[in-house]
Scaffold this motif. Sequence first.
Motif, mmCIF file in Angstrom:
data_model
loop_
_atom_site.group_PDB
_atom_site.id
_atom_site.type_symbol
_atom_site.label_atom_id
_atom_site.label_comp_id
_atom_site.label_asym_id
_atom_site.label_seq_id
_atom_site.Cartn_x
_atom_site.Cartn_y
_atom_site.Cartn_z
ATOM 1 N N ARG A 103 23.134 11.566 -6.134
ATOM 2 C CA ARG A 103 23.147 11.423 -8.215
ATOM 3 C C ARG A 103 24.274 12.509 -8.125
ATOM 4 N N GLY A 104 25.605 12.388 -8.965
ATOM 5 C CA GLY A 104 27.067 13.054 -9.144
ATOM 6 C C GLY A 104 27.313 12.867 -10.503
ATOM 7 N N PHE A 105 28.136 14.204 -10.628
ATOM 8 C CA PHE A 105 28.694 14.423 -12.470
ATOM 9 C C PHE A 105 30.177 15.021 -11.697
ATOM 10 N N TYR A 106 30.934 15.121 -12.859
ATOM 11 C CA TYR A 106 31.999 15.664 -12.811
ATOM 12 C C TYR A 106 32.452 16.412 -13.944
ATOM 13 N N PHE A 107 33.172 18.105 -13.741
ATOM 14 C CA PHE A 107 33.997 18.442 -14.845
ATOM 15 C C PHE A 107 34.561 19.207 -14.841
ATOM 16 N N GLU A 108 35.683 19.146 -16.166
ATOM 17 C CA GLU A 108 36.587 20.229 -15.690
ATOM 18 C C GLU A 108 36.797 21.753 -16.502
ATOM 19 N N CYS A 109 37.778 22.146 -16.376
ATOM 20 C CA CYS A 109 37.398 23.794 -16.527
ATOM 21 C C CYS A 109 38.941 24.103 -17.369
ATOM 22 N N GLU A 110 39.324 25.159 -17.460
ATOM 23 C CA GLU A 110 39.951 24.856 -18.968
ATOM 24 C C GLU A 110 41.933 25.212 -17.836
ATOM 25 N N ASN A 111 41.751 25.424 -16.751
ATOM 26 C CA ASN A 111 42.951 25.093 -15.784
ATOM 27 C C ASN A 111 42.840 23.925 -15.592
ATOM 28 N N GLY A 112 42.252 22.348 -16.177
ATOM 29 C CA GLY A 112 42.417 21.897 -15.653
ATOM 30 C C GLY A 112 41.543 21.176 -13.977
ATOM 31 N N HIS A 113 41.459 22.129 -13.222
ATOM 32 C CA HIS A 113 40.624 21.345 -12.253
ATOM 33 C C HIS A 113 38.792 20.700 -12.591
ATOM 34 N N VAL A 114 39.105 19.764 -11.131
ATOM 35 C CA VAL A 114 37.871 19.069 -11.121
ATOM 36 C C VAL A 114 37.030 19.258 -10.815
ATOM 37 N N TRP A 115 35.924 18.709 -10.956
ATOM 38 C CA TRP A 115 34.418 20.492 -9.888
ATOM 39 C C TRP A 115 33.875 19.024 -10.463
ATOM 40 N N GLU A 116 33.355 18.669 -8.969
ATOM 41 C CA GLU A 116 31.883 17.652 -8.930
ATOM 42 C C GLU A 116 30.942 18.271 -7.790
ATOM 43 N N VAL A 117 29.988 17.780 -8.190
ATOM 44 C CA VAL A 117 28.688 17.909 -7.796
ATOM 45 C C VAL A 117 27.847 16.818 -7.876
ATOM 46 N N ILE A 118 27.358 16.402 -6.100
ATOM 47 C CA ILE A 118 26.550 15.893 -5.730
ATOM 48 C C ILE A 118 25.465 15.769 -4.920
ATOM 49 N N THR A 119 24.998 15.809 -4.687
ATOM 50 C CA THR A 119 23.279 15.270 -4.064
ATOM 51 C C THR A 119 23.535 14.465 -3.009
ATOM 52 N N HIS A 120 24.193 14.122 -2.687
ATOM 53 C CA HIS A 120 24.217 13.105 -1.155
ATOM 54 C C HIS A 120 26.317 13.268 -1.223
ATOM 55 N N THR A 121 26.297 13.441 0.562
ATOM 56 C CA THR A 121 27.630 13.308 1.263
ATOM 57 C C THR A 121 28.026 11.596 1.021
ATOM 58 N N TYR A 122 29.143 10.947 0.367
ATOM 59 C CA TYR A 122 29.416 9.396 1.310
ATOM 60 C C TYR A 122 30.056 9.102 2.577
ATOM 61 N N ILE A 123 30.252 10.136 3.023
ATOM 62 C CA ILE A 123 31.319 9.687 4.077
ATOM 63 C C ILE A 123 29.781 10.014 4.932
ATOM 64 N N THR A 124 29.117 9.623 6.311
ATOM 65 C CA THR A 124 28.048 9.411 7.281
ATOM 66 C C THR A 124 29.137 9.222 8.065
ATOM 67 N N ASP A 125 28.625 9.758 9.619
ATOM 68 C CA ASP A 125 29.133 9.509 10.704
ATOM 69 C C ASP A 125 28.764 7.886 11.113
#
Length: 125
Positions: A103-125
């Motif tokens: 699962r994942g989602f994105y949000f912004e802070c007042e500085n315009g930075h994009v913060w992402e939270v994920i439960t599984h990486t999409y980069i795998t070996d």
Amino acid sequence: MPLQLDHTIVPAHDKVKSAEFIARMFGLKYEGPWGHFAPVKVNDILTLDFDDSDNPRSNHYAFLASDEEFDGILQRIKDERVVFGSGPRSRTDGEINHLHQGRGFYFECENGHVWEVITHTYITD
């Protein structure tokens, strides 16, 4: 020892306010300034060093979280009515994604930075 990211500087209009916000959203502690930074210790090896900037440029910060951490962060986002969304181009739809077996989602802070939270990486070996 493998190479690890120790800290990164996060430019902010108000470093303390920004550090307090991110610490609150992620369930972390902000314990006050260190030198001219407002640090938030994410874990044993990573610190976000917020620093004042007249013109912070948007950055992307992605965090891999356990299911429990994800649920806690998402609930705090909802409790504070922070706008969030399911993708990098849909950060305001109020949905989460279910990509890459997680699962994942994105949000912004007042500085315009994009913060992402994920439960599984999409980069795998």
